[in-house]
Scaffold this active site. Sequence first.
Site, PDB file in Angstrom:
ATOM      1  N   ASN A  72      -3.523  -7.093  -8.877  1.00  0.00           N
ATOM      2  CA  ASN A  72      -2.694  -7.234  -7.662  1.00  0.00           C
ATOM      3  C   ASN A  72      -3.085  -8.497  -6.908  1.00  0.00           C
ATOM      4  OD1 ASN A  72      -1.897  -4.711  -8.405  1.00  0.00           O
ATOM      5  ND2 ASN A  72      -3.134  -3.644  -6.876  1.00  0.00           N
ATOM      6  N   ASP A  73      -4.394  -8.667  -6.733  1.00  0.00           N
ATOM      7  CA  ASP A  73      -4.846  -9.860  -6.026  1.00  0.00           C
ATOM      8  C   ASP A  73      -4.899 -11.069  -6.946  1.00  0.00           C
ATOM      9  OD1 ASP A  73      -5.243  -9.213  -3.278  1.00  0.00           O
ATOM     10  OD2 ASP A  73      -6.812  -7.834  -3.913  1.00  0.00           O
TER      11      ASP A  73
ATOM     12  N   CYS B 243      -7.638  -2.591 -13.200  1.00  0.00           N
ATOM     13  CA  CYS B 243      -7.268  -1.501 -12.297  1.00  0.00           C
ATOM     14  C   CYS B 243      -6.140  -1.871 -11.341  1.00  0.00           C
ATOM     15  CB  CYS B 243      -8.494  -1.026 -11.505  1.00  0.00           C
ATOM     16  SG  CYS B 243      -9.239  -2.328 -10.500  1.00  0.00           S
TER      17      CYS B 243
ATOM     18  N   GLU C  70     -10.593 -10.654  -9.456  1.00  0.00           N
ATOM     19  CA  GLU C  70      -9.301 -10.704  -8.767  1.00  0.00           C
ATOM     20  C   GLU C  70      -9.096 -12.017  -8.027  1.00  0.00           C
ATOM     21  OE1 GLU C  70      -8.996  -7.434  -5.988  1.00  0.00           O
ATOM     22  OE2 GLU C  70     -11.088  -7.569  -5.408  1.00  0.00           O
TER      23      GLU C  70
ATOM     24  N   ARG D 257     -10.850   3.493  -4.033  1.00  0.00           N
ATOM     25  CA  ARG D 257     -10.703   2.514  -2.931  1.00  0.00           C
ATOM     26  C   ARG D 257     -11.401   3.095  -1.699  1.00  0.00           C
ATOM     27  NH1 ARG D 257      -5.366   1.530  -5.517  1.00  0.00           N
ATOM     28  NH2 ARG D 257      -5.136  -0.713  -5.730  1.00  0.00           N
TER      29      ARG D 257
ATOM     30  N   HIS E 178       0.795  -1.223   0.000  1.00  0.00           N
ATOM     31  CA  HIS E 178       0.000   0.000   0.000  1.00  0.00           C
ATOM     32  C   HIS E 178       0.829   1.275   0.000  1.00  0.00           C
ATOM     33  CE1 HIS E 178      -4.012  -1.283  -0.539  1.00  0.00           C
ATOM     34  NE2 HIS E 178      -3.641  -2.397   0.062  1.00  0.00           N
TER      35      HIS E 178
HETATM   36  C1  PEP Z   1      -6.189  -5.330  -7.119  1.00  0.00           C
HETATM   37  O1  PEP Z   1      -6.283  -6.271  -6.325  1.00  0.00           O
HETATM   38  O2  PEP Z   1      -5.577  -5.389  -8.201  1.00  0.00           O
HETATM   39  C2  PEP Z   1      -6.820  -4.024  -6.792  1.00  0.00           C
HETATM   40  C3  PEP Z   1      -6.860  -3.082  -7.697  1.00  0.00           C
HETATM   41  O3  PEP Z   1      -7.317  -3.813  -5.534  1.00  0.00           O
HETATM   42  P1  PEP Z   1      -6.428  -3.623  -4.203  1.00  0.00           P
HETATM   43  O4  PEP Z   1      -5.005  -3.356  -4.640  1.00  0.00           O
HETATM   44  O5  PEP Z   1      -7.010  -2.499  -3.462  1.00  0.00           O
HETATM   45  O6  PEP Z   1      -6.572  -4.949  -3.532  1.00  0.00           O
HETATM   46 MG    MG Z   2      -7.744  -6.271  -4.733  1.00  0.00          MG
END
Ligand code: PEP
Ligand code: MG
Length: 588
Positions: free
Chosen positions: A464-465, A512, A441, A306, A199
């Site tokens: 990301n996830d 995203c 995700e 977010r 983060h």
């Molecule tokens: C992701 O998981 O790619 C995402 C955009 O959400 P976060 O990074 O907030 O989990």
């Molecule tokens: Mg995510």
Amino acid sequence: MAKKATGEKVLRGIGVSPGVARGNIFVYKIADEVVPEYDIAPEQIAQEISRFEAALVTTREQLHDLQRRIAAGVGSDAPSSILDVHMSITEDPALIEPVMTGLEKDHKNVEHLFNAVAQRYIKTLAELPDEYLRERAADVQDVANRVLRNLLGRHVRALDNLPPNTIVVAYDLSPSDTSSLDRKNVVGFATDVGSHTSHTAIVARSMNIPAVVGLRDASQHLRDGQPAILDGYSGALVIEPTQQTLFVYGQLEVKRHTIEERLALLRDLPAETLDGHRLVISGNIELPADVPGLQAVGAEGVGLFRSEFLYLKGKDFPTEEEQYQQYVQVCEAMKPHWVIIRTLDLGGDKFHSEEATPNEVNPFLGFRAIRFCLANPAVFKTQIRAILRASAAGNVKIMYPMISGIGEVLQANEILQVVMADLRREGIPFDENIDVGAMMEIPSAAMTAEMIAQEVDFFSIGSNDLVQYTLAVDRVNEKVADLYDPTHPAILRLIRNCVEAAHNNNIWCGICGEMAGNPLYAPLLVGMGLDELSVAAASLPRVKEIIRRLKLSEAQELAAATLHATRSQDVLAMLNALLRRIDPDLAG
Ligand code: PEP
Ligand code: MG
């Protein structure tokens, strides 16, 4: 750490947000590392007693609150009975009375006295032959830490009031740390741990300030006020730079400035390939304060708000009205572009407060995001009401996070329908045709995308996830960072699956996650047919430039070739070759 004779030191980590910052170091430390000791005058004793009493009351309130949340979450009182023990410790005369006597006798500050009493108490318990009593030592330590934190304030030093040109150095920055940050005066972040998708990195890119993570033990050695250069391109933190280094950075800045100037000219131009294929490039935000940064780079909307960052500030969840005000502010500012509000994604590594951190062995696989919301319909409904009300003021879309299959979409949509019916009855306006999307995700969602596509208006891939869950690689653990691979053949296939399912069902598919903001991957994503890329402000101009130098046909050929590759090294080689050809400056 490289140390030069001049006193200059160069620390090397991973550059995760581009740019160079010059400023002064501010080391951010957690409270319980330091318990100060100082003398007090006899007339200050009464004040110290009331500070102590207030800290004990706050501790009891926090424990009550925690008990309530646990009971609501697990429907059992087993863990809360541990909290009963904790609660009784806050009332234990053996802990409280010696502090009161010490104040009268020793004339020392109350946190020092309390810590000394608690440590003596813990030592005595830990040495007892009875096993049950020995184990209570850990409970007393836990409660003592809470009381100390409440006496000292959660952190020794706050992040909400910093001098100009501050480079924040920390072990790590949690989402709640960054949500209370003094955004005006911070010019860069440097942390001991972290990765590209942690983060700290995500927030830095949204704020468009440089960041370096993975500096190991920097926060233990650096001092406040040391002058420094933070290089978010190469991942260097230069402490007390010499004139020579300042000169070299000056020259580099001139070169980079020329590139930034060229990129700034793209601000109002479309994200369109040389052969006329157009995509939407929108932006990711954590807080309304990120909107001006997106406007400055010409984002065509917010592709990911977010919203949980609104829940990380303060002690209580935001009310409907508080949320509504924030959502309206963002959608008014972004008009006529859309604002996709992602419903609450608490859990994983984002918690409302330290006290609300659940006791889960695997929080990323646990009670997170849509799971939390479906189990707490009152919280979810409040947010949906606020979003729907804001939809009367602009172009708003709703997006559900952590969807693992069609069932959760149907359940969430049912709640949405209930809230819509309430608003209609109350005569409160909202967009009756509001679009609803699912984040893709979790691998199970990407594999059943055909089913989910029939129930939503769009997809947005959360890479990301998706990478973390598909490859079983913790996205914030630097020890496995080299295994975190967005070009793994499994990831490419899941992305293709989402795009095909979306298009077969006449809906659009965006992305995203941080993968969308890396210029290296842009041609691949265009070639795979993504309709929207939502990226951090810091990444947007570079991604747009790549798209504008690319032909859709060559991107499609590239995507087809990568899907035949068996190793991600081969995919990366293809991506690097293309980037070097179309934009050598950005290929570095
Ligand atoms: C992701 O998981 O790619 C995402 C955009 O959400 P976060 O990074 O907030 O989990
Ligand atoms: Mg995510």
